[in-house]
Design a protein around this motif. Structure first.
Motif, PDB file in Angstrom:
ATOM      1  N   LEU A 238       0.824  -1.212   0.000  1.00 35.45           N
ATOM      2  CA  LEU A 238       0.000   0.000   0.000  1.00 35.45           C
ATOM      3  C   LEU A 238       0.859   1.264   0.000  1.00 35.45           C
ATOM      4  CD1 LEU A 238      -2.991  -0.581   2.469  1.00 35.45           C
ATOM      5  CD2 LEU A 238      -3.068  -0.367  -0.030  1.00 35.45           C
ATOM      6  N   LEU A 239       0.498   2.164  -0.886  1.00 34.28           N
ATOM      7  CA  LEU A 239       1.230   3.428  -0.990  1.00 34.28           C
ATOM      8  C   LEU A 239       1.192   4.225   0.318  1.00 34.28           C
ATOM      9  CD1 LEU A 239       2.653   5.635  -2.644  1.00 34.28           C
ATOM     10  CD2 LEU A 239       0.402   6.335  -3.464  1.00 34.28           C
ATOM     11  N   VAL A 240       0.029   4.251   0.955  1.00 38.32           N
ATOM     12  CA  VAL A 240      -0.073   5.051   2.189  1.00 38.32           C
ATOM     13  C   VAL A 240       0.855   4.506   3.282  1.00 38.32           C
ATOM     14  CG1 VAL A 240      -2.321   6.152   1.893  1.00 38.32           C
ATOM     15  CG2 VAL A 240      -2.206   3.831   2.826  1.00 38.32           C
ATOM     16  N   ASN A 241       1.043   3.198   3.331  1.00 32.52           N
ATOM     17  CA  ASN A 241       1.962   2.630   4.329  1.00 32.52           C
ATOM     18  C   ASN A 241       3.390   3.091   4.050  1.00 32.52           C
ATOM     19  OD1 ASN A 241      -0.215   1.347   5.386  1.00 32.52           O
ATOM     20  ND2 ASN A 241       0.349  -0.708   4.701  1.00 32.52           N
ATOM     21  N   TYR A 242       3.723   3.097   2.779  1.00 32.72           N
ATOM     22  CA  TYR A 242       5.056   3.552   2.388  1.00 32.72           C
ATOM     23  C   TYR A 242       5.230   5.039   2.741  1.00 32.72           C
ATOM     24  CZ  TYR A 242       9.057   4.729  -0.489  1.00 32.72           C
ATOM     25  OH  TYR A 242      10.272   5.197  -0.922  1.00 32.72           O
ATOM     26  N   ALA A 243       4.196   5.831   2.472  1.00 31.24           N
ATOM     27  CA  ALA A 243       4.259   7.267   2.762  1.00 31.24           C
ATOM     28  C   ALA A 243       4.466   7.507   4.263  1.00 31.24           C
ATOM     29  CB  ALA A 243       2.982   7.968   2.266  1.00 31.24           C
TER      30      ALA A 243
ATOM     31  N   GLN B  27     -10.667   8.719  -7.118  1.00 33.20           N
ATOM     32  CA  GLN B  27     -10.932   7.496  -6.331  1.00 33.20           C
ATOM     33  C   GLN B  27      -9.735   7.151  -5.461  1.00 33.20           C
ATOM     34  OE1 GLN B  27     -11.609   4.392  -9.192  1.00 33.20           O
ATOM     35  NE2 GLN B  27     -13.825   4.501  -8.980  1.00 33.20           N
ATOM     36  N   MET B  28      -8.556   7.162  -6.072  1.00 32.25           N
ATOM     37  CA  MET B  28      -7.343   6.801  -5.318  1.00 32.25           C
ATOM     38  C   MET B  28      -7.094   7.799  -4.196  1.00 32.25           C
ATOM     39  SD  MET B  28      -4.261   5.173  -7.456  1.00 32.25           S
ATOM     40  CE  MET B  28      -3.851   6.575  -8.441  1.00 32.25           C
ATOM     41  N   ALA B  29      -7.254   9.086  -4.487  1.00 34.89           N
ATOM     42  CA  ALA B  29      -6.990  10.125  -3.473  1.00 34.89           C
ATOM     43  C   ALA B  29      -7.922   9.935  -2.280  1.00 34.89           C
ATOM     44  CB  ALA B  29      -7.172  11.508  -4.091  1.00 34.89           C
ATOM     45  N   LEU B  30      -9.201   9.663  -2.560  1.00 36.98           N
ATOM     46  CA  LEU B  30     -10.154   9.518  -1.450  1.00 36.98           C
ATOM     47  C   LEU B  30      -9.931   8.227  -0.674  1.00 36.98           C
ATOM     48  CD1 LEU B  30     -13.411  11.066  -2.907  1.00 36.98           C
ATOM     49  CD2 LEU B  30     -11.834  12.039  -1.253  1.00 36.98           C
ATOM     50  N   MET B  31      -9.587   7.155  -1.373  1.00 32.59           N
ATOM     51  CA  MET B  31      -9.287   5.888  -0.693  1.00 32.59           C
ATOM     52  C   MET B  31      -8.045   6.041   0.177  1.00 32.59           C
ATOM     53  SD  MET B  31     -11.191   3.384  -0.799  1.00 32.59           S
ATOM     54  CE  MET B  31     -12.511   2.611  -1.666  1.00 32.59           C
ATOM     55  N   ASN B  32      -7.035   6.686  -0.383  1.00 31.98           N
ATOM     56  CA  ASN B  32      -5.801   6.888   0.382  1.00 31.98           C
ATOM     57  C   ASN B  32      -6.070   7.757   1.614  1.00 31.98           C
ATOM     58  OD1 ASN B  32      -4.062   5.301  -1.130  1.00 31.98           O
ATOM     59  ND2 ASN B  32      -3.609   6.940  -2.581  1.00 31.98           N
ATOM     60  N   ARG B  33      -6.937   8.751   1.460  1.00 30.94           N
ATOM     61  CA  ARG B  33      -7.251   9.614   2.607  1.00 30.94           C
ATOM     62  C   ARG B  33      -8.034   8.853   3.673  1.00 30.94           C
ATOM     63  NH1 ARG B  33     -10.317  14.841   1.273  1.00 30.94           N
ATOM     64  NH2 ARG B  33      -8.310  15.853   1.139  1.00 30.94           N
ATOM     65  N   ARG B  34      -8.906   7.968   3.196  1.00 32.09           N
ATOM     66  CA  ARG B  34      -9.689   7.152   4.126  1.00 32.09           C
ATOM     67  C   ARG B  34      -8.758   6.292   4.987  1.00 32.09           C
ATOM     68  NH1 ARG B  34     -15.025   4.709   3.937  1.00 32.09           N
ATOM     69  NH2 ARG B  34     -14.853   2.760   5.061  1.00 32.09           N
ATOM     70  N   MET B  35      -7.711   5.762   4.344  1.00 30.00           N
ATOM     71  CA  MET B  35      -6.771   4.906   5.070  1.00 30.00           C
ATOM     72  C   MET B  35      -5.795   5.720   5.911  1.00 30.00           C
ATOM     73  SD  MET B  35      -5.902   1.862   2.338  1.00 30.00           S
ATOM     74  CE  MET B  35      -5.681   2.853   0.866  1.00 30.00           C
ATOM     75  N   GLN B  36      -5.425   6.891   5.435  1.00 31.24           N
ATOM     76  CA  GLN B  36      -4.449   7.732   6.144  1.00 31.24           C
ATOM     77  C   GLN B  36      -4.893   9.198   6.065  1.00 31.24           C
ATOM     78  OE1 GLN B  36      -2.046   7.496   8.199  1.00 31.24           O
ATOM     79  NE2 GLN B  36      -1.838   5.281   8.113  1.00 31.24           N
ATOM     80  N   PRO B  37      -5.765   9.634   6.955  1.00 26.33           N
ATOM     81  CA  PRO B  37      -6.305  10.992   6.852  1.00 26.33           C
ATOM     82  C   PRO B  37      -5.234  12.091   6.930  1.00 26.33           C
ATOM     83  CG  PRO B  37      -7.554   9.684   8.423  1.00 26.33           C
ATOM     84  CD  PRO B  37      -6.360   8.871   8.066  1.00 26.33           C
ATOM     85  N   GLY B  38      -4.084  11.777   7.469  1.00 25.76           N
ATOM     86  CA  GLY B  38      -3.034  12.801   7.620  1.00 25.76           C
ATOM     87  C   GLY B  38      -2.230  13.065   6.360  1.00 25.76           C
ATOM     88  N   ILE B  39      -2.479  12.281   5.329  1.00 26.06           N
ATOM     89  CA  ILE B  39      -1.699  12.463   4.091  1.00 26.06           C
ATOM     90  C   ILE B  39      -2.577  13.092   3.013  1.00 26.06           C
ATOM     91  CG2 ILE B  39      -0.444  11.237   2.248  1.00 26.06           C
ATOM     92  CD1 ILE B  39       0.389   9.206   4.379  1.00 26.06           C
ATOM     93  N   GLU B  40      -2.080  14.153   2.423  1.00 24.77           N
ATOM     94  CA  GLU B  40      -2.847  14.853   1.384  1.00 24.77           C
ATOM     95  C   GLU B  40      -2.348  14.462   0.006  1.00 24.77           C
ATOM     96  OE1 GLU B  40      -5.491  16.664   1.648  1.00 24.77           O
ATOM     97  OE2 GLU B  40      -5.438  16.914   3.824  1.00 24.77           O
TER      98      GLU B  40
END
Ligand code: PNS
Length: 164
Positions: A75-80, A103-116
């Protein structure tokens, strides 16, 4: 003390195009550190190996001290989070990109709200460019001059010689 902002610029980069380089150049002027993160996708066989993609990216971004080239899996958010990055950077070319990116931006935000997710627009002359079309045009004998860095043209030529 001002916070350092790290942006992750993720993608397949198979291969890197002048559109990607344009985005990297613009972003390194804004963010303290830009990590270009090449997805290592074990399910998909890319045209260029991971090492080839890293080498091409390192060559074209060598002039920027605050740009790092890395790989990531999962997952990209985990890497971030692991990289302490606050921003995921994506280039957006046309309206057609928007739905997938949204879609990706909102999914990523759902998983990691602190990352824009931050979207950047490349120079006008690169808005129609994609790695997929670069490969197709090259393999069918068309010219990719001016749409990919010269190191990518060299790699494409080498690959064509090898595969026939
Ligand atoms: O250059 P691409 O192929 O359009 O990049 C797509 C990429 C790498 C950004 C996307 O596939 C991705 O983030 N993959 C990692 C897996 C992941 O986090 N998936 C959930 C996305 S909401």
């Amino acid at each position: 003390m001002a916070k350092e902002v790290t942006a992750i610029y993720p993608g397949s980069f198979d291969p890197v195009t002048n559109g990607h380089v344009d985005i990297i150049g613009r972003s390194q002027g804004i963010f303290d550190r830009v990590i270009v993160a090449v997805l290592v996708n074990i399910e998909k066989t890319p045209f260029f190996t991971t090492d080839e993609r890293l080498e091409m990216l390192r060559e074209v971004t060598g002039k920027w001290d605050n740009v790092q080239i890395e790989t990531f899996q999962g997952l990209l958010v985990n890497y971030a989070v692991a990289q302490k990055a606050k921003v995921i950077l994506r280039g957006i070319r046309a309206v057609t990109d928007y739905e997938y990116e949204f879609q990706m931006a909102l999914m990523n935000r759902r998983m990691q709200p602190g990352i824009e997710t931050v979207f950047m627009v490349p120079a006008e002359e690169y808005t129609y460019l994609s790695s997929r079309l670069v490969k197709e045009i090259f393999l069918l004998g068309g010219s990719v001059e001016g749409i990919v860095p010269s190191v990518v043209e060299d790699f494409l030529n080498k690959k064509k010689k090898k595969t026939g």
